[in-house]
Design a protein around this motif. Structure first.
Motif, PDB file in Angstrom:
ATOM      1  N   GLU A   1      44.732  34.221  52.449  1.00  0.00           N
ATOM      2  CA  GLU A   1      45.769  33.487  51.712  1.00  0.00           C
ATOM      3  C   GLU A   1      45.253  33.045  50.343  1.00  0.00           C
ATOM      4  O   GLU A   1      45.925  33.214  49.319  1.00  0.00           O
ATOM      5  CB  GLU A   1      46.225  32.264  52.510  1.00  0.00           C
TER       6      GLU A   1
ATOM      7  N   ARG B   1      44.823  36.170  48.210  1.00  0.00           N
ATOM      8  CA  ARG B   1      46.120  36.708  47.784  1.00  0.00           C
ATOM      9  C   ARG B   1      46.724  35.851  46.679  1.00  0.00           C
ATOM     10  O   ARG B   1      47.257  36.373  45.693  1.00  0.00           O
ATOM     11  CB  ARG B   1      47.063  36.783  48.982  1.00  0.00           C
ATOM     12  N   ASN B   2      46.640  34.541  46.829  1.00  0.00           N
ATOM     13  CA  ASN B   2      47.177  33.642  45.802  1.00  0.00           C
ATOM     14  C   ASN B   2      46.444  33.842  44.477  1.00  0.00           C
ATOM     15  O   ASN B   2      47.059  33.804  43.406  1.00  0.00           O
ATOM     16  CB  ASN B   2      47.060  32.188  46.253  1.00  0.00           C
TER      17      ASN B   2
ATOM     18  N   ASP C   1      47.585  37.123  42.906  1.00  0.00           N
ATOM     19  CA  ASP C   1      48.917  36.943  42.321  1.00  0.00           C
ATOM     20  C   ASP C   1      48.842  36.154  41.018  1.00  0.00           C
ATOM     21  O   ASP C   1      49.504  36.492  40.028  1.00  0.00           O
ATOM     22  CB  ASP C   1      49.839  36.229  43.308  1.00  0.00           C
ATOM     23  N   MET C   2      48.039  35.081  41.015  1.00  0.00           N
ATOM     24  CA  MET C   2      47.901  34.242  39.825  1.00  0.00           C
ATOM     25  C   MET C   2      47.289  35.020  38.666  1.00  0.00           C
ATOM     26  O   MET C   2      47.705  34.880  37.507  1.00  0.00           O
ATOM     27  CB  MET C   2      47.038  33.021  40.159  1.00  0.00           C
TER      28      MET C   2
END
Length: 356
Positions: free
Chosen positions: A150, A153-154, A157-158
């Motif tokens: 998590e 992945r964050n 994405d950022m």
């Protein structure tokens, strides 16, 4: 527990006072959580680092360490907190605290994202951190794997990283010498460079790299706080614009070489092999391809070396999921009580928090 928070003792005029006021706010939030858990707190602060929110009856104001021994004698702290721990003033704080029988806790900015996180260590920060030369257990539980994925992945994405990445499994790619090597430069005034780097200037770093790797191409990115380092012109070095996206620049590269830097951890999280020059908190953990002065460095060596995938994943999990805390959680008694920091403090006190 009795906890003394020190803020800016022995700071020099050139050090940023606004940083120490930031530290004061972080320590104040934390102190309120410790108080809610039944522990006693006190502060000793440089006058320029004072913030109005600090309770006057819990603060001893002093620009240096003149009265720290008197304060430790009267308050008898079990733990003394300070920021970073590497400056001459910090070392005096640690020496006096140790002489009084207190245990030190050092704090520093975390990693993901840096502005929102913080980590603590009983030995020091950066190259002095207890994580150095440690090996961490493989991430086997589904809950730990899910939490790590998590965060990763964050971050992906950022960053808006444009290259395809396996978001369910960390895969560190070998150096691709057909592409440029990304070199994040540092602020030469930073203590990481002054104390822990084999290169005291970015010019010296580039001179070394271009001599050792004459056939390689380098994409060099100046530090945002040191955007105009004095660099010679090298035929195989391109200087990137520090105002543009670092992740777009990194996407065109085949590996990373740098000095102790958050960018090195970010690069590993994106699957890059990273050579770390000099000491860092991840030295000896398996996350980086460590290099020490005197060791061979060549294109052939870089192309042949491989990162231990399991060790890299375990180290990143420890740093991001265990070691660091969100700054917004520092004032939450429940989050403090369940933190790795509190567990270590309890272990060092050798008592059971359930009975308190």
């Amino acid at each position: 527990m009795r906890i003394l928070f020190t803020i800016g003792l022995g700071i020099f005029p050139e050090q940023r006072v606004d940083r120490w006021r930031m530290v004061a706010r972080l320590f104040l939030n934390m102190s309120q959580a410790f108080e809610a858990l039944g522990h006693q707190v006190f502060f000793m602060s440089h006058p320029e680092a004072l913030i109005p929110e600090l309770p006057a009856h819990l603060v001893w104001v002093g620009a240096d360490h003149e009265h720290l021994d008197l304060l430790t004698e009267s308050f008898k702290p079990d733990f003394v907190f300070t920021w970073n721990g590497s400056s001459p003033g910090d070392r005096v704080t640690a020496t006096l605290a140790s002489a009084a029988g207190a245990k030190m806790v050092f704090a520093e900015q975390g990693w993901m994202p840096q502005k929102d996180t913080i980590y603590f260590d009983m030995k020091g920060t950066n190259a002095n951190c207890s994580t150095r030369n440690s090996r961490f257990a493989a991430v086997t539980s589904l809950a730990d794997q899910a939490r790590f994925n998590e965060i990763r992945r964050n971050f992906i994405d950022m960053s808006k990283f444009r290259n395809p990445i396996n978001v369910t499994r960390l895969e560190i790619r070998p150096f691709d010498m057909s592409k440029a090597i990304f070199v994040p430069l540092q602020d030469e005034r930073d203590l990481n460079i002054l104390l822990d780097s084999p290169f005291k200037s970015m010019q010296a770093l580039l001179q070394f790299l271009t001599e050792k790797l004459p056939s390689a191409k380098f994409l060099v990115r100046p530090h945002p706080k040191y955007p105009n380092p004095q660099l010679d012109t090298f035929d195989n070095v391109e200087v990137a614009d520090p105002k543009k996206s670092m992740f777009d620049q990194l996407a065109d590269c085949g590996g990373v070489i740098g000095i102790n830097s958050t960018t090195l951890i970010e690069s590993a999280l994106l699957g890059y092999s990273v050579v770390s020059l000099g000491g860092s908190l991840a030295t000896g953990t398996g996350l980086f391809l460590d290099w020490a002065p005197g060791e061979e460095l060549s294109s052939e060596v870089l192309a042949a070396r491989r990162v231990d995938q399991e060790a890299a994943a375990a180290t990143l999990h420890h740093l991001l999921c265990v070691k660091q805390m969100l700054r917004e959680d520092l004032g939450d008694p429940g989050k403090i009580r369940t933190s790795a920091l509190f567990s270590e403090m309890v272990r060092m006190m050798k008592w059971n928090p359930i009975s308190r």
